[in-house]
Write a protein that holds these residues in place. Structure first.
Motif, short mmCIF file in Angstrom:
data_model
loop_
_atom_site.label_atom_id
_atom_site.label_comp_id
_atom_site.label_asym_id
_atom_site.label_seq_id
_atom_site.Cartn_x
_atom_site.Cartn_y
_atom_site.Cartn_z
N GLY A 130 14.77 2.11 -7.97
CA GLY A 130 14.00 0.99 -7.44
C GLY A 130 12.55 1.33 -7.24
N ASP A 131 12.22 2.62 -7.33
CA ASP A 131 10.82 3.03 -7.23
C ASP A 131 10.46 3.83 -8.49
OD1 ASP A 131 8.55 2.99 -5.21
OD2 ASP A 131 10.30 2.64 -3.94
N ARG A 165 7.15 1.26 -3.29
CA ARG A 165 6.78 -0.06 -3.80
C ARG A 165 6.97 -1.16 -2.76
NH1 ARG A 165 9.71 -0.37 -9.78
NH2 ARG A 165 8.53 1.32 -10.74
N HIS A 166 7.69 -0.85 -1.70
CA HIS A 166 8.20 -1.95 -0.87
C HIS A 166 7.37 -2.28 0.37
CE1 HIS A 166 9.62 1.16 1.84
NE2 HIS A 166 10.35 1.71 0.88
N HIS A 219 7.58 -6.48 -9.94
CA HIS A 219 8.48 -5.46 -9.36
C HIS A 219 8.07 -5.13 -7.93
CE1 HIS A 219 10.83 -4.51 -12.87
NE2 HIS A 219 9.80 -4.12 -13.60
N LEU A 220 6.79 -4.85 -7.76
CA LEU A 220 6.28 -4.48 -6.44
C LEU A 220 6.52 -5.61 -5.43
CD1 LEU A 220 3.03 -2.52 -5.73
CD2 LEU A 220 3.47 -4.62 -4.47
N CYS A 221 6.25 -6.85 -5.86
CA CYS A 221 6.44 -8.00 -4.97
C CYS A 221 7.92 -8.17 -4.61
CB CYS A 221 5.91 -9.27 -5.63
SG CYS A 221 4.11 -9.37 -5.61
N ARG A 222 8.78 -8.00 -5.61
CA ARG A 222 10.21 -8.15 -5.36
C ARG A 222 10.69 -7.11 -4.34
NH1 ARG A 222 14.53 -10.35 -8.34
NH2 ARG A 222 16.50 -9.31 -7.92
N GLN A 223 10.24 -5.87 -4.52
CA GLN A 223 10.64 -4.81 -3.59
C GLN A 223 10.11 -5.06 -2.19
OE1 GLN A 223 12.52 -2.01 -4.10
NE2 GLN A 223 12.95 -2.49 -6.24
N SER A 224 8.97 -5.75 -2.11
CA SER A 224 8.33 -5.99 -0.82
C SER A 224 8.69 -7.33 -0.22
CB SER A 224 6.80 -5.90 -0.97
OG SER A 224 6.39 -4.63 -1.42
N GLY A 225 9.35 -8.20 -0.99
CA GLY A 225 9.70 -9.53 -0.50
C GLY A 225 8.50 -10.44 -0.34
N VAL A 226 7.54 -10.33 -1.25
CA VAL A 226 6.31 -11.14 -1.17
C VAL A 226 5.96 -11.67 -2.56
CG1 VAL A 226 5.39 -9.80 0.78
CG2 VAL A 226 4.87 -9.07 -1.57
N GLU A 286 -2.40 2.98 -15.30
CA GLU A 286 -3.26 2.93 -14.12
C GLU A 286 -2.38 2.72 -12.89
OE1 GLU A 286 -6.28 3.72 -14.15
OE2 GLU A 286 -6.84 3.53 -16.27
N LEU A 287 -2.98 2.89 -11.71
CA LEU A 287 -2.23 2.66 -10.48
C LEU A 287 -2.45 1.24 -9.98
CD1 LEU A 287 -2.81 6.02 -8.56
CD2 LEU A 287 -0.83 5.30 -9.91
N LEU A 288 -1.41 0.66 -9.44
CA LEU A 288 -1.42 -0.68 -8.83
C LEU A 288 -1.01 -0.47 -7.38
CD1 LEU A 288 -1.20 -3.87 -9.00
CD2 LEU A 288 1.21 -3.48 -9.59
N PHE A 289 -1.83 -0.96 -6.43
CA PHE A 289 -1.47 -0.70 -5.02
C PHE A 289 -2.04 -1.78 -4.12
CE2 PHE A 289 -5.63 1.06 -3.80
CZ PHE A 289 -6.13 1.45 -5.04
#
Lengths: 337, 337
Positions: free
Chosen positions: A26-27, A148-149, A226-233, A271-274
């Motif tokens: 998941g990460d 990611r979350h 993916h990042l949004c799904r893991q974070s619920g946003v 690249e990094l996404l954060f």
């Protein structure tokens, strides 16, 4: 079953309360306890000839370098330091020893640059071309790992470097367009020899400013989803804020193609996404500057589940469209490339 | 360049004095320091459809099991306990979801049986069939690890279980010979669903009796040559002492084939091969018995570099032949199978 469904199916078999396991699938990496001071980050990737690369474009040494960078990018995405690598190579029986040695040299050079050591692996015959799997082990203090979350509504979404250069570079390579013109070199290089953002990843982790992070391998539309799904946003991205979009227009003017497609759905940039609190901008620009790398705010985390791209038209009106998961999927036909 | 030369070339890039690295390429696993009490064993293997298995013989769940056992066998060979696994699966885009779920179920069942946990990996498209890489992480106390390099002249050479059953089983499967006759079941099962010798491996390590150990994946002739090379010794093996040779003759009588070929050069058995002092026999038989597994002395370590097979003829004379590295090489045509 697409790639995401497949990974979700695999995830159902992970037992979260396994002793020593801090984070499973998941990460970007799995996270396990090393000792009292450090955790280990583990990542594994496979590159397949004809799917992930075209041997006609990649010299063997650059291909070796890319395989390493792509894997180490996952360690960078969790703010870790790469330490050890295992390598499994499948090749046709009648492989070319000169080609192979150059390929291995590229792998070793890249390892050396990242401070990572080859410690093992295996070699097998694969009649259908090169298949190369790498496992990289990185380390980091447990309180500095970025997952990611952690993204929250109101966060600013950032990316390092430029977006879409790898996709534009691949288009240039596929058309054999002005191969000696240095103007197009940054695009070709982003596809052929991407750099894992290890230094900036570690500094971002150490800053304590970053709520969620991952690397951009499948394109902004899919990876941010993916990042949004893991974070619920959800997230809203500004097309005009995407770094490098002006340069992509130059490529599109020269050879055709769609800058939005490259920047939003093109993969392979590494690249990094954060995301960070909205007021952390100055500190982030300083971190980027200390690494000689541009960090750019490209949007905002919002409540909801969708990733939306906002494009301001010439008349000042805004066009919004949902781009959730519109990037690269290994088990769907590629949209572009 | 054959497989051994290729691995030796890769080995030149390993820096033995890397901090935290105890053993790099050259053994069944790489060995790195975990904490003050344990080391980690890391192994990585790739299985390629049509090279390592024929999807016509393997049901998807058995194939999943085998991929796990083959990898965990490397942990067993260094006396370790399997802990964590990373899995990378490459498959054609239009893969069959039912097949895939059964395959994953086999992987997970085997993991569970060995006490190992899936913690991560990736999935990629591979248009040419299934390619599956696994990385397994095991742990063991540093003074209990058994390497390949400790064999000494005068040592007895031992193997667990029977030899050549996997090769004979493959021959039975290829000929579709009496598929429902239970008499041939042990041979077919050794090929389709081998068992990693984790329990006996750990007991052998804990006994302190074992000087050198590895698993039998490429056949006795090649694997014993590896062990001898790492130890700077040679070995003499008695054909008549090879466990299971009588049963192999029954298969050969039924379908043709050569028991010596299967037992000496056939791969895929995943039994343990190890050496001990000559006077340790009773203790070893007791260890085997406690695991419900036969351990058999098959020869002697000698000075020199060659692995020799000694066969006593009906008239009492002895035929000796050198069999060094006559087993499976991924980059040479397979001798048999």
């Amino acid at each position: 079953m697409n790639e995401r469904q497949l990974i979700e199916y695999l995830t159902t078999f992970i037992t979260p309360d396994t002793k020593g396991l801090i984070r499973g699938i998941g990460d970007d990496c799995a996270v396990i306890q090393k000792d009292d001071h450090l955790v280990w980050l583990l990542t594994m990737d496979t590159l397949v000839e004809g799917v992930h690369f075209d041997a006609a474009f990649h010299s063997p040494d650059k291909l070796g370098r890319k395989i390493v960078s792509v894997n180490i990018s996952d360690i960078a995405a969790m703010a870790g330091k790469p330490m050890f690598m295992l390598l499994s190579i499948g090749m046709p029986a009648g492989f070319d020893a000169t080609w192979f040695k150059s390929f291995v040299r590229g792998i070793m050079d890249a390892c050396h640059e990242y401070g990572c050591q080859l410690i093992g692996g295996d070699t097998v015959a694969n009649p259908n071309g090169l298949v190369c799997s790498l496992t990289v082990i990185g380390e980091v203090a447990p309180d500095l790992v970025v997952y990611r979350h952690g993204a929250r509504p109101g966060d600013t979404v950032w990316v390092s470097g430029s977006l879409g250069f790898a996709a534009a570079g691949l288009a240039l390579l596929q058309r054999t367009f002005e191969p000696h013109n240095r103007r197009w070199q940054p695009f070709r290089e982003q596809h052929l020899d991407p750099v894992a953002r290890v230094e900036v990843g570690q500094k971002l982790g150490a800053s304590g400013l970053v709520h969620a992070m991952m690397d951009l391998s499948d394109g902004l539309a899919t990876d941010l989803a993916h990042l949004c799904r893991q974070s619920g946003v959800g997230a809203k991205i500004s097309f005009q804020a995407l770094p490098g979009i002006g340069a992509l227009k130059e490529v599109a003017d020269a050879i055709g193609g769609d800058p939005e497609e490259w920047a939003v759905r093109g993969g392979d940039d590494y690249e990094l996404l954060f995301t960070t609190a909205a007021d952390a901008g100055d500190q982030l620009l300083a971190i980027g500057s200390s690494c000689g790398l541009q960090l750019s705010p490209v949007g905002t985390i919002v409540a909801g589940r969708e990733v939306t791209l906002i494009r301001t038209q010439a008349d000042g009106t805004q066009e919004e469209k949902v781009i959730t998961y519109q990037g690269f999927d290994h088990f769907r036909e590629k949209d572009e490339g």
